[in-house]
Design a protein around this motif. Structure first.
Motif, PDB file in Angstrom:
ATOM      1  N   MET A 192       0.806  -1.224   0.000  1.00 53.82           N
ATOM      2  CA  MET A 192       0.000   0.000   0.000  1.00 53.82           C
ATOM      3  C   MET A 192       0.838   1.273   0.000  1.00 53.82           C
ATOM      4  O   MET A 192       0.444   2.267  -0.585  1.00 53.82           O
ATOM      5  N   THR A 193       2.015   1.249   0.634  1.00 52.29           N
ATOM      6  CA  THR A 193       2.832   2.461   0.724  1.00 52.29           C
ATOM      7  C   THR A 193       3.555   2.776  -0.586  1.00 52.29           C
ATOM      8  O   THR A 193       4.162   3.833  -0.719  1.00 52.29           O
ATOM      9  N   GLU A 194       3.481   1.868  -1.560  1.00 52.23           N
ATOM     10  CA  GLU A 194       4.111   2.067  -2.867  1.00 52.23           C
ATOM     11  C   GLU A 194       3.121   2.534  -3.915  1.00 52.23           C
ATOM     12  O   GLU A 194       3.509   2.832  -5.042  1.00 52.23           O
ATOM     13  N   ARG A 195       1.842   2.548  -3.584  1.00 53.94           N
ATOM     14  CA  ARG A 195       0.812   2.733  -4.601  1.00 53.94           C
ATOM     15  C   ARG A 195       0.060   4.051  -4.437  1.00 53.94           C
ATOM     16  O   ARG A 195      -0.742   4.209  -3.530  1.00 53.94           O
ATOM     17  N   GLY A 196       0.308   4.961  -5.371  1.00 55.45           N
ATOM     18  CA  GLY A 196      -0.392   6.233  -5.347  1.00 55.45           C
ATOM     19  C   GLY A 196      -1.895   6.072  -5.424  1.00 55.45           C
ATOM     20  O   GLY A 196      -2.649   6.841  -4.826  1.00 55.45           O
ATOM     21  N   PHE A 197      -2.367   5.038  -6.147  1.00 53.70           N
ATOM     22  CA  PHE A 197      -3.806   4.837  -6.297  1.00 53.70           C
ATOM     23  C   PHE A 197      -4.465   4.386  -4.998  1.00 53.70           C
ATOM     24  O   PHE A 197      -5.689   4.453  -4.862  1.00 53.70           O
ATOM     25  N   VAL A 198      -3.675   3.948  -4.032  1.00 57.45           N
ATOM     26  CA  VAL A 198      -4.185   3.658  -2.688  1.00 57.45           C
ATOM     27  C   VAL A 198      -3.996   4.881  -1.790  1.00 57.45           C
ATOM     28  O   VAL A 198      -4.905   5.291  -1.072  1.00 57.45           O
ATOM     29  N   LEU A 199      -2.824   5.468  -1.840  1.00 57.31           N
ATOM     30  CA  LEU A 199      -2.485   6.563  -0.924  1.00 57.31           C
ATOM     31  C   LEU A 199      -3.289   7.836  -1.157  1.00 57.31           C
ATOM     32  O   LEU A 199      -3.651   8.514  -0.189  1.00 57.31           O
ATOM     33  N   MET A 200      -3.591   8.164  -2.413  1.00 49.48           N
ATOM     34  CA  MET A 200      -4.358   9.398  -2.659  1.00 49.48           C
ATOM     35  C   MET A 200      -5.747   9.330  -2.034  1.00 49.48           C
ATOM     36  O   MET A 200      -6.123  10.228  -1.286  1.00 49.48           O
TER      37      MET A 200
END
Length: 169
Positions: free
Chosen positions: A121-129
């Motif tokens: 999750m910490t690598e994925r902008g589509f999760v973090l945004m």
């Protein structure tokens, strides 16, 4: 009465109408006596990740309170995916819906069925945004979601709308 925990979920899809499907999934969770949807992010249009030869995705995150244990919450989410006609044929491939358990309180676990926090999750902008919409100060692996987002690749990711009640209709 079982203890209530806060969990975060990542939702996405790119087959059919993902907004309708994700909304139905969140309403199915809300209809349960052991889950309450507390907050939901905006919707984001995101480029495919992993297998890039497919349609763009729509992604969102939800903050829930649950009395379910982590593995049981995952089982409920997988059951909802099946109800929404999710087929697992290709890793990172097209899907009607994907529901990931991202965090469960501050629990860290690695089991055969569920790793918490979600391992990528910490690598994925589509999760973090979308997660930053609802929990920017949530600490994951020693850093806030806001801090993780500041260094994530968010190329091509854009909000679909400003409304956060999209799932209620």
């Amino acid at each position: 009465m079982p203890e209530t925990m806060t969990a975060t979920l990542g939702l996405g899809g790119n087959v059919g109408d993902p907004v309708i499907t994700m909304g139905a999934a969140l309403r199915a969770l809300q209809a349960r006596s052991d889950c309450t949807v507390k907050d939901v992010s905006r919707l984001y249009r995101t480029p495919p990740w992993g297998n890039v030869d497919q349609d763009w995705f729509v992604n969102a995150c939800a903050l829930i309170e649950t009395q379910l244990q982590p593995d049981d919450l995952l089982a409920v989410c997988l059951g909802i995916e099946l109800d929404m006609k999710r087929e697992r044929t290709l890793r990172w491939g097209p899907r009607t819906i994907d529901i990931d358990v991202l965090t469960y309180g501050d629990l860290e676990q690695r089991s055969a069925v569920l790793e918490l926090p979600h391992p990528r999750m910490t690598e994925r902008g589509f999760v973090l945004m979308p997660l930053a919409d609802i929990a920017p100060d949530l600490v994951v692996q020693g850093r806030s979601v806001r801090d993780w987002l500041a260094q994530a690749d968010t190329s091509g990711i854009e909000p679909v709308s400003a409304a956060r009640d999209w799932w209620t209709t």
